[in-house]
Design a protein around this motif. Structure first.
Motif, PDB file in Angstrom:
ATOM      1  N   TRP A  70      49.667  44.724  51.860  1.00  0.00           N
ATOM      2  CA  TRP A  70      49.853  46.171  51.689  1.00  0.00           C
ATOM      3  C   TRP A  70      48.589  46.844  51.185  1.00  0.00           C
ATOM      4  O   TRP A  70      48.280  47.963  51.585  1.00  0.00           O
ATOM      5  N   THR A  71      47.867  46.195  50.299  1.00  0.00           N
ATOM      6  CA  THR A  71      46.678  46.812  49.702  1.00  0.00           C
ATOM      7  C   THR A  71      45.604  47.114  50.742  1.00  0.00           C
ATOM      8  O   THR A  71      44.745  47.958  50.500  1.00  0.00           O
ATOM      9  N   THR A  72      45.654  46.472  51.910  1.00  0.00           N
ATOM     10  CA  THR A  72      44.643  46.721  52.941  1.00  0.00           C
ATOM     11  C   THR A  72      44.890  48.019  53.697  1.00  0.00           C
ATOM     12  O   THR A  72      43.952  48.600  54.229  1.00  0.00           O
ATOM     13  N   TRP A  73      46.117  48.482  53.763  1.00  0.00           N
ATOM     14  CA  TRP A  73      46.391  49.731  54.480  1.00  0.00           C
ATOM     15  C   TRP A  73      47.002  50.812  53.584  1.00  0.00           C
ATOM     16  O   TRP A  73      47.162  51.960  54.016  1.00  0.00           O
ATOM     17  N   LEU A  74      47.325  50.458  52.351  1.00  0.00           N
ATOM     18  CA  LEU A  74      47.820  51.418  51.360  1.00  0.00           C
ATOM     19  C   LEU A  74      46.911  51.337  50.128  1.00  0.00           C
ATOM     20  O   LEU A  74      47.246  50.685  49.141  1.00  0.00           O
ATOM     21  N   PRO A  75      45.748  51.976  50.169  1.00  0.00           N
ATOM     22  CA  PRO A  75      44.776  51.806  49.085  1.00  0.00           C
ATOM     23  C   PRO A  75      45.251  52.279  47.710  1.00  0.00           C
ATOM     24  O   PRO A  75      44.702  51.846  46.701  1.00  0.00           O
ATOM     25  N   GLU A  76      46.284  53.112  47.661  1.00  0.00           N
ATOM     26  CA  GLU A  76      46.801  53.543  46.346  1.00  0.00           C
ATOM     27  C   GLU A  76      47.678  52.476  45.707  1.00  0.00           C
ATOM     28  O   GLU A  76      48.131  52.643  44.575  1.00  0.00           O
TER      29      GLU A  76
END
Length: 157
Positions: A39-45
């Protein structure tokens, strides 16, 4: 909604619903949504996200993540591959924000209609529902845009 479908808390002080059509297969969208560790790769928040329960994703699987400055532990309550994903969890512990989140995928032409809805309840939400409503509306719309971009890029490559 069928009697066996899990859903958001319609009576919660904050409820948000959004949808988008994605030019990608349900399989591609599902793979992106359910690969919690990326998730952190496409949801930077979201600075942190990790599935805690080993094995295939299923009802009862637990994941930990952080968003909006809150540490969150969520449990999947419904996993219908390529169709529906529902989780619930507390941000900031049991006296924090209880979120219930639904993702639904429906065939739409050559792609898929992705709908998401979430409810927020709990003492922090009761104290300032307008701020939580605005934040949730913004976040869900942004997540859908990013999911669309990520899925369509995966399809094009």
């Amino acid at each position: 909604m069928d009697a066996d479908e899990a859903g958001i808390d319609e009576s919660a002080p904050v409820v948000s619903r959004h949808s988008v059509t994605v030019a990608a297969s349900a399989d591609t969208v599902w793979r992106i949504l359910t690969d919690i560790d990326t998730w952190t790769t496409w949801l930077p928040e979201i600075p942190y996200a990790r599935i805690e329960t080993p094995g295939p994703l299923a009802s009862g699987s637990v994941f930990r993540w952080s968003a909006a400055g809150m540490e969150i532990e969520s449990t999947f309550v419904q996993v219908w591959p390529q169709e529906r994903l529902v989780w619930r969890g507390y941000g900031g512990g049991p006296d924090g924000v209880l979120g219930v989140h639904v993702w639904a995928l429906t065939p739409a032409g050559d792609g898929v209609e992705v709908s998401t809805e979430e409810s927020f309840a709990g003492p922090p939400v009761d104290a300032d529902p307008a701020t939580f409503q605005a934040g949730l509306d913004t976040t869900l719309a942004m997540w859908l845009r990013r999911l669309k971009t990520t899925a369509e890029a995966a399809t094009a490559s």
